[in-house]
Design an enzyme around this catalytic site. Structure first.
Site, mmCIF file in Angstrom:
data_model
loop_
_atom_site.group_PDB
_atom_site.id
_atom_site.type_symbol
_atom_site.label_atom_id
_atom_site.label_comp_id
_atom_site.label_asym_id
_atom_site.label_seq_id
_atom_site.Cartn_x
_atom_site.Cartn_y
_atom_site.Cartn_z
ATOM 1 N N ARG A 177 0.834 -1.208 0.000
ATOM 2 C CA ARG A 177 0.000 0.000 0.000
ATOM 3 C C ARG A 177 0.868 1.257 0.000
ATOM 4 O O ARG A 177 0.602 2.229 0.717
ATOM 5 C CB ARG A 177 -0.920 0.032 1.229
ATOM 6 C CG ARG A 177 -1.809 -1.155 1.396
ATOM 7 C CD ARG A 177 -2.910 -1.226 0.343
ATOM 8 N NE ARG A 177 -3.824 -2.313 0.661
ATOM 9 C CZ ARG A 177 -3.692 -3.559 0.209
ATOM 10 N NH1 ARG A 177 -2.698 -3.877 -0.606
ATOM 11 N NH2 ARG A 177 -4.555 -4.489 0.554
ATOM 12 N N SER A 189 -10.454 0.609 4.202
ATOM 13 C CA SER A 189 -9.589 0.362 5.372
ATOM 14 C C SER A 189 -8.958 1.680 5.818
ATOM 15 O O SER A 189 -8.328 2.360 5.001
ATOM 16 C CB SER A 189 -8.476 -0.609 5.021
ATOM 17 O OG SER A 189 -9.007 -1.777 4.480
ATOM 18 N N GLU A 221 -3.827 4.434 6.407
ATOM 19 C CA GLU A 221 -3.779 4.233 4.954
ATOM 20 C C GLU A 221 -4.422 5.427 4.243
ATOM 21 O O GLU A 221 -4.013 5.833 3.168
ATOM 22 C CB GLU A 221 -4.524 2.940 4.612
ATOM 23 C CG GLU A 221 -4.409 2.558 3.165
ATOM 24 C CD GLU A 221 -5.039 1.218 2.856
ATOM 25 O OE1 GLU A 221 -4.644 0.201 3.451
ATOM 26 O OE2 GLU A 221 -5.960 1.206 2.012
HETATM 27 P P1 FAD Z 1 -8.373 9.861 -4.199
HETATM 28 O O1 FAD Z 1 -9.006 9.482 -2.900
HETATM 29 O O2 FAD Z 1 -9.023 10.921 -4.986
HETATM 30 O O3 FAD Z 1 -6.856 10.250 -3.930
HETATM 31 C C1 FAD Z 1 -6.025 9.469 -3.104
HETATM 32 C C2 FAD Z 1 -4.632 10.109 -3.061
HETATM 33 O O4 FAD Z 1 -4.023 10.030 -4.342
HETATM 34 C C3 FAD Z 1 -4.673 11.599 -2.713
HETATM 35 O O5 FAD Z 1 -3.528 11.897 -1.974
HETATM 36 C C4 FAD Z 1 -4.639 12.284 -4.075
HETATM 37 O O6 FAD Z 1 -4.104 13.586 -4.029
HETATM 38 C C5 FAD Z 1 -3.745 11.338 -4.859
HETATM 39 N N1 FAD Z 1 -4.067 11.300 -6.289
HETATM 40 C C6 FAD Z 1 -5.245 10.892 -6.838
HETATM 41 N N2 FAD Z 1 -5.162 10.908 -8.172
HETATM 42 C C7 FAD Z 1 -3.914 11.353 -8.485
HETATM 43 C C8 FAD Z 1 -3.225 11.602 -9.704
HETATM 44 N N3 FAD Z 1 -3.789 11.401 -10.888
HETATM 45 N N4 FAD Z 1 -1.949 12.069 -9.637
HETATM 46 C C9 FAD Z 1 -1.360 12.289 -8.436
HETATM 47 N N5 FAD Z 1 -1.962 12.077 -7.261
HETATM 48 C C10 FAD Z 1 -3.217 11.597 -7.269
HETATM 49 N N6 FAD Z 1 -7.854 0.395 -1.638
HETATM 50 C C11 FAD Z 1 -7.139 -0.734 -1.889
HETATM 51 O O7 FAD Z 1 -5.924 -0.666 -2.111
HETATM 52 N N7 FAD Z 1 -7.732 -1.953 -1.899
HETATM 53 C C12 FAD Z 1 -9.055 -2.118 -1.667
HETATM 54 O O8 FAD Z 1 -9.542 -3.235 -1.706
HETATM 55 C C13 FAD Z 1 -9.846 -0.944 -1.368
HETATM 56 N N8 FAD Z 1 -11.142 -1.062 -1.067
HETATM 57 C C14 FAD Z 1 -11.865 0.065 -0.769
HETATM 58 C C15 FAD Z 1 -13.226 -0.075 -0.443
HETATM 59 C C16 FAD Z 1 -13.994 1.045 -0.134
HETATM 60 C C17 FAD Z 1 -15.456 0.867 0.215
HETATM 61 C C18 FAD Z 1 -13.409 2.335 -0.194
HETATM 62 C C19 FAD Z 1 -14.239 3.554 0.072
HETATM 63 C C20 FAD Z 1 -12.055 2.477 -0.497
HETATM 64 C C21 FAD Z 1 -11.268 1.350 -0.785
HETATM 65 N N9 FAD Z 1 -9.908 1.443 -1.101
HETATM 66 C C22 FAD Z 1 -9.180 0.312 -1.373
HETATM 67 C C23 FAD Z 1 -9.226 2.757 -1.084
HETATM 68 C C24 FAD Z 1 -9.356 3.546 -2.427
HETATM 69 O O9 FAD Z 1 -10.494 3.158 -3.139
HETATM 70 C C25 FAD Z 1 -8.133 3.354 -3.328
HETATM 71 O O10 FAD Z 1 -6.969 3.750 -2.664
HETATM 72 C C26 FAD Z 1 -8.263 4.134 -4.651
HETATM 73 O O11 FAD Z 1 -7.195 3.831 -5.500
HETATM 74 C C27 FAD Z 1 -8.319 5.643 -4.447
HETATM 75 O O12 FAD Z 1 -8.653 6.233 -5.689
HETATM 76 P P2 FAD Z 1 -9.272 7.671 -5.820
HETATM 77 O O13 FAD Z 1 -9.306 8.015 -7.269
HETATM 78 O O14 FAD Z 1 -10.568 7.735 -5.104
HETATM 79 O O15 FAD Z 1 -8.172 8.531 -5.083
HETATM 80 P P1 NAP Z 2 -10.280 -10.775 4.796
HETATM 81 O O1 NAP Z 2 -10.470 -11.634 3.592
HETATM 82 O O2 NAP Z 2 -11.263 -10.848 5.917
HETATM 83 O O3 NAP Z 2 -8.832 -10.999 5.378
HETATM 84 C C1 NAP Z 2 -8.395 -10.224 6.484
HETATM 85 C C2 NAP Z 2 -6.990 -9.732 6.251
HETATM 86 O O4 NAP Z 2 -6.141 -10.842 6.234
HETATM 87 C C3 NAP Z 2 -6.847 -9.013 4.952
HETATM 88 O O5 NAP Z 2 -6.694 -7.660 5.241
HETATM 89 C C4 NAP Z 2 -5.645 -9.623 4.270
HETATM 90 O O6 NAP Z 2 -4.547 -8.743 4.173
HETATM 91 C C5 NAP Z 2 -5.225 -10.757 5.178
HETATM 92 N N1 NAP Z 2 -5.257 -12.043 4.455
HETATM 93 C C6 NAP Z 2 -6.327 -12.853 4.240
HETATM 94 N N2 NAP Z 2 -5.947 -13.957 3.595
HETATM 95 C C7 NAP Z 2 -4.613 -13.842 3.376
HETATM 96 C C8 NAP Z 2 -3.636 -14.680 2.748
HETATM 97 N N3 NAP Z 2 -3.958 -15.851 2.221
HETATM 98 N N4 NAP Z 2 -2.360 -14.246 2.717
HETATM 99 C C9 NAP Z 2 -2.018 -13.070 3.244
HETATM 100 N N5 NAP Z 2 -2.898 -12.239 3.858
HETATM 101 C C10 NAP Z 2 -4.174 -12.619 3.923
HETATM 102 O O7 NAP Z 2 -10.135 -9.231 4.338
HETATM 103 P P2 NAP Z 2 -11.200 -8.146 3.950
HETATM 104 O O8 NAP Z 2 -11.130 -7.070 4.907
HETATM 105 O O9 NAP Z 2 -12.508 -8.776 3.604
HETATM 106 O O10 NAP Z 2 -10.547 -7.610 2.591
HETATM 107 C C11 NAP Z 2 -10.365 -8.457 1.494
HETATM 108 C C12 NAP Z 2 -9.304 -7.893 0.582
HETATM 109 O O11 NAP Z 2 -9.729 -6.617 0.081
HETATM 110 C C13 NAP Z 2 -7.979 -7.661 1.286
HETATM 111 O O12 NAP Z 2 -6.930 -7.940 0.405
HETATM 112 C C14 NAP Z 2 -8.009 -6.197 1.639
HETATM 113 O O13 NAP Z 2 -6.733 -5.607 1.671
HETATM 114 C C15 NAP Z 2 -8.827 -5.612 0.491
HETATM 115 N N6 NAP Z 2 -9.581 -4.427 0.976
HETATM 116 C C16 NAP Z 2 -8.884 -3.270 1.099
HETATM 117 C C17 NAP Z 2 -9.519 -2.127 1.507
HETATM 118 C C18 NAP Z 2 -8.760 -0.821 1.561
HETATM 119 O O14 NAP Z 2 -9.385 0.220 1.718
HETATM 120 N N7 NAP Z 2 -7.469 -0.840 1.447
HETATM 121 C C19 NAP Z 2 -10.865 -2.147 1.848
HETATM 122 C C20 NAP Z 2 -11.533 -3.355 1.754
HETATM 123 C C21 NAP Z 2 -10.873 -4.505 1.308
HETATM 124 P P3 NAP Z 2 -4.323 -7.667 3.004
HETATM 125 O O15 NAP Z 2 -5.226 -6.527 3.340
HETATM 126 O O16 NAP Z 2 -2.898 -7.300 3.177
HETATM 127 O O17 NAP Z 2 -4.618 -8.261 1.690
#
Ligand code: FAD
Ligand code: NAP
Length: 334
Positions: free
Chosen positions: A160, A234, A330
């Site tokens: 991340r 998250s 994050e």
């Molecule tokens: P923004 O929120 O608009 O921006 C995020 C950051 O990036 C800010 O600092 C902004 O200034 C910068 N930025 C945006 N665009 C640019 C650009 N073109 N150039 C330079 N800087 C830029 N993330 C995960 O990794 N995995 C997930 O599974 C995941 N699940 C999510 C589920 C939900 C319900 C929600 C609400 C969020 C989740 N996220 C997850 C977080 C988020 O969706 C991601 O990080 C996504 O990539 C953010 O995109 P955005 O366009 O909304 O960015």
């Molecule tokens: P989950 O399946 O309940 O698992 C819980 C956590 O355990 C996850 O965060 C994942 O880490 C880790 N995990 C599970 N299985 C794994 C494996 N086989 N090896 C290594 N790590 C493992 O998780 P969840 O919350 O429903 O999310 C599912 C996936 O979507 C995850 O990958 C999570 O990162 C992603 N997600 C991200 C966001 C965001 O905003 N960043 C929001 C929702 C979901 P990791 O998170 O490192 O993968």
């Protein structure tokens, strides 16, 4: 580029908290960025706003990225090289590629936001990260006013994390991203609930579409819909701690989930730590910890960004006190 003044930002982020931008504009190509005046105030690039929490008004320029377009640059027997504008919404882009039979993005289905922000934190889910399919990106350097191409090595992707979140924070505007997608898909299904969901769906032969659908099903059942409840997914990263620390915790908490990372480190599930501290389902006013997923902080309606941040700090302190683990945010807080 024309700027509007005092623009409400509430509907530009998925947390839906109140804040105003002193100056606001949209851009749809790099030429518009070249016309930017010399900047005397901070600048924020806005994508889909799904990883941002505003805790106050933004006293500077907010530029919404609306660069669109999807182009196939090159194709060979094994792979397709697809370039997408940074303002393309992420999930429709994933669906487009899945429908074409190009593999690599299916596990990243239904992540909110736009293409341009995906490299920022090397988005990841269900065992796949952006860096696995990333080829290169083009970015505009705000100070030097020139275009720079970044390959995967240049981006310093981590968990991340990327160079754009660290050393190059606020220096570049990502304009487009090129992905290398495979014509001979490798399926990643051994993660969390994915295998189970595929079984429940009765899938006997894996396809890109079935994986994408399974991921969507799990996400829809577990995560708040950003259109209905404010959140940024998250709030914290899963902490990676030394193995010795993990073994010590296991003595007191035999159920603590951990995923080995290399020889000497273990990734611990932050949601579990938060739940153990009693926060899951907690609500104070309209700020809360989501009942289905403790790692997600939510705005039930009229919470302020500061209230969400305060709640996150209380959570962080209690996790630190109980497990001696520092949770790292994050979400990008402004
Ligand atoms: P923004 O929120 O608009 O921006 C995020 C950051 O990036 C800010 O600092 C902004 O200034 C910068 N930025 C945006 N665009 C640019 C650009 N073109 N150039 C330079 N800087 C830029 N993330 C995960 O990794 N995995 C997930 O599974 C995941 N699940 C999510 C589920 C939900 C319900 C929600 C609400 C969020 C989740 N996220 C997850 C977080 C988020 O969706 C991601 O990080 C996504 O990539 C953010 O995109 P955005 O366009 O909304 O960015
Ligand atoms: P989950 O399946 O309940 O698992 C819980 C956590 O355990 C996850 O965060 C994942 O880490 C880790 N995990 C599970 N299985 C794994 C494996 N086989 N090896 C290594 N790590 C493992 O998780 P969840 O919350 O429903 O999310 C599912 C996936 O979507 C995850 O990958 C999570 O990162 C992603 N997600 C991200 C966001 C965001 O905003 N960043 C929001 C929702 C979901 P990791 O998170 O490192 O993968």
């Amino acid at each position: 580029m024309k700027f509007q003044e005092q623009v409400p930002l509430r509907d530009y982020t998925t947390f839906h908290v109140p804040a105003h931008a002193r100056y606001f504009s949209v851009f749809s190509d790099s030429e518009m960025l070249e016309q930017l005046p010399a900047l005397t105030l901070p600048l924020l690039i806005l994508g889909g706003g799904s990883n941002i929490l505003f805790t106050r008004d933004f006293n500077g320029y907010v530029l919404k990225n609306e660069i669109r377009g999807i182009t196939v640059l090159h194709e060979d027997d094994d792979a397709v090289y697809v370039k997408a504008g940074a303002g393309e919404p992420w999930h429709p882009f994933v669906s487009f590629c899945v429908d074409k039979g190009w593999g690599g993005l299916e596990n990243l289905s239904l992540i909110p936001g736009n293409v341009g922000a995906a490299p920022m934190q090397n988005i990841g889910a269900y065992g796949v990260e952006l860096q696995d399919v990333f080829w290169d990106l083009e970015a505009f350097h705000l100070q030097d006013r020139k275009l720079v191409t970044f390959t995967r090595n240049d981006c310093a992707f981590g968990y991340r994390d990327s160079i754009f979140k660290g050393q190059y924070r606020n220096q570049f505007v990502i304009l487009n991203v090129t992905f290398r997608l495979t014509k001979k898909p490798i399926f990643h299904t051994r993660y969390g609930a994915l295998e189970q969901e595929l079984e429940q769906m009765g899938v006997t032969e894996l396809t890109l579409k079935s994986i994408s659908q399974a991921v969507c099903n799990i996400r829809m059942s577990k995560l708040p819909d950003p259109d209905r409840m404010g959140s940024a997914g998250s709030f914290f990263k899963n902490p990676v701690i030394p193995s010795a620390h993990y073994e010590e915790l296991k003595i007191h908490y035999p159920d603590i989930p951990g995923f080995q990372q290399g020889a000497d480190a273990v990734k611990v599930y932050a949601g579990w730590l938060i739940e153990q501290c009693g926060w899951k389902g907690y609500r104070s006013g309209d700020a809360g910890c989501y009942p289905n997923q403790a790692l997600v902080l939510v705005n039930y309606g009229s919470a302020s960004g500061q209230e969400i941040l305060n709640l996150s700090e209380s959570i962080r302190e209690s996790v630190k006190l109980r497990f001696s683990i520092d949770l790292e945010r994050e979400v990008n807080v402004y």
